[in-house]
Write an enzyme that holds these catalytic residues in place. Sequence first.
Site, PDB file in Angstrom:
ATOM      1  N   ASP A  51       0.794  -1.201   0.219  1.00 49.29           N
ATOM      2  CA  ASP A  51      -0.111  -0.262   0.152  1.00 49.29           C
ATOM      3  C   ASP A  51       0.925   1.192  -0.142  1.00 49.29           C
ATOM      4  O   ASP A  51       1.597   1.303   0.866  1.00 49.29           O
ATOM      5  CB  ASP A  51      -0.946   0.262   1.168  1.00 49.29           C
ATOM      6  CG  ASP A  51      -1.697   1.332   1.091  1.00 49.29           C
ATOM      7  OD1 ASP A  51      -3.154   1.054   0.772  1.00 49.29           O
ATOM      8  OD2 ASP A  51      -1.396   2.203   1.889  1.00 49.29           O
ATOM      9  N   TYR A  56       2.833  10.086  -0.283  1.00 47.88           N
ATOM     10  CA  TYR A  56       3.957   9.129   0.533  1.00 47.88           C
ATOM     11  C   TYR A  56       5.336   9.491  -0.211  1.00 47.88           C
ATOM     12  O   TYR A  56       6.398   9.588   0.322  1.00 47.88           O
ATOM     13  CB  TYR A  56       3.777   7.754   0.629  1.00 47.88           C
ATOM     14  CG  TYR A  56       2.428   7.506   1.299  1.00 47.88           C
ATOM     15  CD1 TYR A  56       1.806   8.315   1.868  1.00 47.88           C
ATOM     16  CD2 TYR A  56       2.231   6.033   1.535  1.00 47.88           C
ATOM     17  CE1 TYR A  56       0.734   7.931   2.626  1.00 47.88           C
ATOM     18  CE2 TYR A  56       1.098   5.587   1.982  1.00 47.88           C
ATOM     19  CZ  TYR A  56       0.332   6.682   2.599  1.00 47.88           C
ATOM     20  OH  TYR A  56      -0.920   6.239   3.339  1.00 47.88           O
ATOM     21  N   LYS A  80      -2.933   5.890  -4.058  1.00 43.73           N
ATOM     22  CA  LYS A  80      -3.921   7.007  -3.643  1.00 43.73           C
ATOM     23  C   LYS A  80      -3.781   8.254  -4.232  1.00 43.73           C
ATOM     24  O   LYS A  80      -2.373   8.477  -4.518  1.00 43.73           O
ATOM     25  CB  LYS A  80      -3.951   6.972  -2.070  1.00 43.73           C
ATOM     26  CG  LYS A  80      -4.183   5.631  -1.413  1.00 43.73           C
ATOM     27  CD  LYS A  80      -4.101   6.023   0.078  1.00 43.73           C
ATOM     28  CE  LYS A  80      -3.678   4.662   0.914  1.00 43.73           C
ATOM     29  NZ  LYS A  80      -2.414   4.280   1.061  1.00 43.73           N
ATOM     30  N   HIS A 113      -7.576   9.772  -1.587  1.00 44.90           N
ATOM     31  CA  HIS A 113      -6.895   9.606  -0.357  1.00 44.90           C
ATOM     32  C   HIS A 113      -7.701  10.350   0.902  1.00 44.90           C
ATOM     33  O   HIS A 113      -7.593   9.985   1.852  1.00 44.90           O
ATOM     34  CB  HIS A 113      -5.484  10.348  -0.493  1.00 44.90           C
ATOM     35  CG  HIS A 113      -4.575   9.967   0.419  1.00 44.90           C
ATOM     36  ND1 HIS A 113      -3.243   9.842   0.368  1.00 44.90           N
ATOM     37  CD2 HIS A 113      -4.839   9.367   1.794  1.00 44.90           C
ATOM     38  CE1 HIS A 113      -2.546   9.643   1.409  1.00 44.90           C
ATOM     39  NE2 HIS A 113      -3.648   9.256   2.410  1.00 44.90           N
TER      40      HIS A 113
END
Length: 297
Positions: A51, A56, A80, A113
């Site tokens: 994931d 990120y 996401k 997200h």
Amino acid sequence: MDKRFGAGVPTKVIGNDVEVPLVGFGTFKIWPYEAQQAVEDALALGYRHIDTAQAYLNEAQVGAALAATSKADETFVTTKLRNGDHGYEATLRSFEESCRALGLDVIDLFLIHWPTPTLDNYVDTWRAFVHLREQGYVRAIGVSNFLIEHLDRIAAETGVVPDVNQIESHPRFWQPELEAYCKEHGIAVEAYSPLGHGSDISSAPVEAAATVHGVSAAQVVLRWHMQKGHVVLPKSTHPERMRQNMDLDGFELSDSEMAAIDSLDDPTATVSLDPHTFCASQTLEDMVARGSVKLEP
């Protein structure tokens, strides 16, 4: 059973008969400079669900790990959409960037997200997600951090219910009303921050169950999630903890143990942000400024 993941990998069916491994490897706050090695370690230990997210800033490193280990065809990959790329056309462009970074032609699961309701364009964003699934670019589509009001709205305005809602969920904050709504509407719950606070792990019901079953407190909490039907996304860069987080099949919590852990729920015990108000762009500058991403050791 999805042959991609091999025997012994427990899965859950979501959406249109898409199988997702129940235990995934979360990569939030695994910094870009350490993400490739962490994901390679996870894949070597048997994780078959990774994931990540655009915010990120480690999609490229996840992709590099998949390529280096030749595990791309055996791994369920989730990413996401960042908040700054909401909107129909922006979503499609952003999705293409994720595919390039990950080195994938098809992504298993793509999530919005955050709803960012103050921007008020998550419905158009969701329409783009529906288009991507219809065109075969993603196998399943979903959302993250969506509350009942957001889920109701996208279903009412598009006629399409998400396959997944990835939400903060742990014993002290497992959002039972939202979970019940998702179950009623066929939306799978994925739990991020599944271990919650230290107080989740050290709570009396968790420690008691750990003693009875001869496992760690973290394993008890992750098993609690699995018995509730959650997909769980624990995160660690320590191989032994990563291994323990997968080792959940040798015991089962009793109904009374489950109920005792359920009773820990506290609506104020969140460790994350408020879906009603959070609308940061999640650009590089924003993520670094908020401490959500660290670019160098």
